[in-house]
Design an enzyme around this catalytic site. Structure first.
Site, mmCIF file in Angstrom:
data_model
loop_
_atom_site.group_PDB
_atom_site.id
_atom_site.type_symbol
_atom_site.label_atom_id
_atom_site.label_comp_id
_atom_site.label_asym_id
_atom_site.label_seq_id
_atom_site.Cartn_x
_atom_site.Cartn_y
_atom_site.Cartn_z
ATOM 1 N N HIS A 158 41.039 44.673 41.003
ATOM 2 C CA HIS A 158 40.588 43.739 39.960
ATOM 3 C C HIS A 158 41.667 43.518 38.912
ATOM 4 O O HIS A 158 41.918 44.376 38.057
ATOM 5 C CB HIS A 158 39.307 44.254 39.310
ATOM 6 N N SER A 197 35.103 40.756 39.881
ATOM 7 C CA SER A 197 34.932 41.369 38.567
ATOM 8 C C SER A 197 33.527 41.921 38.371
ATOM 9 O O SER A 197 33.292 42.684 37.434
ATOM 10 C CB SER A 197 35.216 40.341 37.463
#
Length: 518
Positions: free
Chosen positions: A145, A124
């Site tokens: 992600h 992230s």
């Protein structure tokens, strides 16, 4: 690595925490063969047991039929060693956020998997390019992600590193759709799209609180009930927890080389050090009893109305909206060129504070109260007033009574450039515009990622269009003129489109025409 016409059927997942389990769940339900690997062998069994329990619950609720539940669980098996991932078409890592650990894993995977296998990181906050730099073949590496909880958060960011083969990202985009998620494409920049765009709400909310403008609860009320967001900044920080969100704020700030727009607040650093982390520990910006947020009650609104009210005409539309509320309350409107000696004075600044608005029009600051007119006042779920440091108690309380006379709750704050909603929303829009300006993602993907990933009522660009890009530009320029803080400098994307009367979602015409011709 420039030709990748193959489908992904077998996926390896390294790391069996919440993110790894979530990715495994949607992959297995999509019919993929899933291999789970973790350095802790017991965690693999625990993850498979969790999936079995999850599928059973979904079946019991009628959300999943028995046959599909059994098939999905049968798709999942454990990998005892990294070598058991050799036949995977894709390996997704969902391990600790440490660059050296991820690089070491990818180097090991390269010695095991085939040359056609894609290696993806669920990071992230780390650079995909940096993760891939440790690989012999960085072209096979991309970012993938997901957001927690993966099965419910239906968006995934596909990130191209500097050396990523575009076909790798294409394959991940297609796989996301197969798994029931909406993919958005981003360049490898700090925060990608969602964590980058999310800086506006949190950092500006913290800045407002840090200036002593309003309490945490009042800022949240304003952002929910006036601006229309599902959660205010402090409710959101309590939900994500400061042990997660504060390091991300610091990381993005430093990765952008101390860009003022992303400056973290000492408020979160201090509270993290004190263990006031959020909902999961029972205490953050709010206390939680049996999981229920404890919110301080609001005091009842005063009832004594002003004798007469004079309203600034600096912003004609705002002036008219305020006049309508005054008429509705049955209060006399002072229509003089200057305020009568006994009139309450109401100003409607955009970006300026009440003090600047009073001084600019040579008004008696002891009687000045400002009202935020960015959002429609007549249909408001909440209204915000602010006072100058010289505003009398009588002026403050009669203004509160006036604008609460129709039953709409009113929050009164201390003087602030841009009130609360104006400055937070303008910051959200401005950062979204800068993401577009830097070509990190397309305007459509920016808005899509933010609405799905952050749950905002609109994406930042669509929000700017809805409120008026010229108005947002005015707010930012006026805040900057008072504070001189470069965090409020308008993005060129915003300034140019506002001046030309173009939508913030519109790309340069020449780029669009080139794509059409291709």
């Amino acid at each position: 690595m420039t030709s990748r016409n193959f489908s992904i059927e077998t996926i390896g997942i390294v790391g069996t925490g919440a993110m790894g389990r979530g990715i495994a769940q949607i992959a297995a339900l999509a019919g993929l063969t899933v291999r789970l690997y973790d350095t802790n062998p017991a965690a693999i069994g625990a993850a498979r047991d969790y999936l079995a329990e999850t599928f059973a619950k979904l079946t019991a609720k009628g959300k999943l039929d028995q046959a599909r539940s059994r098939a999905a669980l049968a798709n999942v098996s454990g990998a005892q060693v990294v070598g058991d991932l050799a036949d995977c078409d894709l390996v997704v890592e969902a391990i600790v956020e440490k660059l050296d650990v991820k690089q070491a894993l990818f180097r090991e995977l390269e010695t095991v998997v085939s040359g056609r296998c894609v290696l993806a990181s669920n990071t992230s906050s780390l650079s995909i390019t940096a993760i891939a730099a440790g690989c012999t073949n960085p072209s096979r590496v991309a970012g993938y992600h997901f957001f927690n909880p993966v099965p419910l958060m239906k968006v995934v960011e596909v990130i191209d590193g500097l050396r990523s083969d575009p076909a790798v990202g294409d394959a991940l985009m297609e796989l996301a759709r197969r798994m029931g998620h909406t993919p958005v494409r981003a360049k490898d920049m700090p925060g990608f799209i969602v964590n980058h765009a999310g800086r506006g709400m949190n950092t500006e909310g913290l800045r407002v609180a840090g200036e002593g403008v309003a309490s945490f609860a009042d800022i949240d009320r304003i952002m929910r009930e006036q601006a229309g967001f599902r959660l205010g900044p402090f409710e959101l920080l309590d939900l994500t927890a400061l042990d997660v969100s504060h390091p991300v704020m610091e990381s993005i700030y430093h990765q952008f080389y101390e860009e003022p727009r992303f400056t973290p607040s000492p408020i979160t650093g201090t509270r993290l050090a004190g263990g006031l982390i959020g909902r999961k520990t029972g205490e953050g910006f709010y206390r939680y009893e049996d999981g229920k947020q404890q919110v301080p009650a609001e005091a009842p609104a005063p009832t004594e109305l002003p004798h007469s009210v004079w309203v600034s005409k600096r912003y004609p539309e705002a002036h008219q909206a305020v006049v309508q509320l005054i008429a509705k309350a049955g209060v006399k409107l002072d229509e003089g060129a200057t305020p009568a000696a006994d009139s309450l004075i109401v100003v409607t600044p955009f970006g300026h504070d009440a003090t600047t608005a009073a001084v600019d029009e040579a008004l008696d600051a002891t009687r000045v109260v400002a009202i935020d007119a960015l959002f429609p006042l007549a249909a408001a779920q909440r209204r915000t007033l602010m006072t100058t440091p010289a505003t009398s108690r009588t002026a403050r309380e009669t203004a509160h009574a006036l604008f609460a006379a129709d039953g709409v709750p009113v929050t009164v704050i201390r003087d602030s450039t841009g009130f609360v909603a104006q400055r937070v929303v303008a910051t959200i829009v401005n950062i979204g515009c800068d993401i577009a300006q830097k070509q990190i993602a397309t305007p459509d993907d920016i808005d899509l990622a933010v609405t799905l990933g952050l749950g905002y009522p609109r994406g930042p660009l669509a929000l700017g269009d809805a409120l008026g890009s010229k108005t947002i530009l005015t707010i930012l320029r006026n805040i900057f003129s008072v504070l001189g803080d470069p965090r409020y400098r308008p993005s060129p994307w915003l300034a140019r489109r506002a001046q030309l009367g173009l939508s913030l979602t519109q790309r340069d015409a020449a780029d669009t025409q080139t794509e059409t011709q291709q």
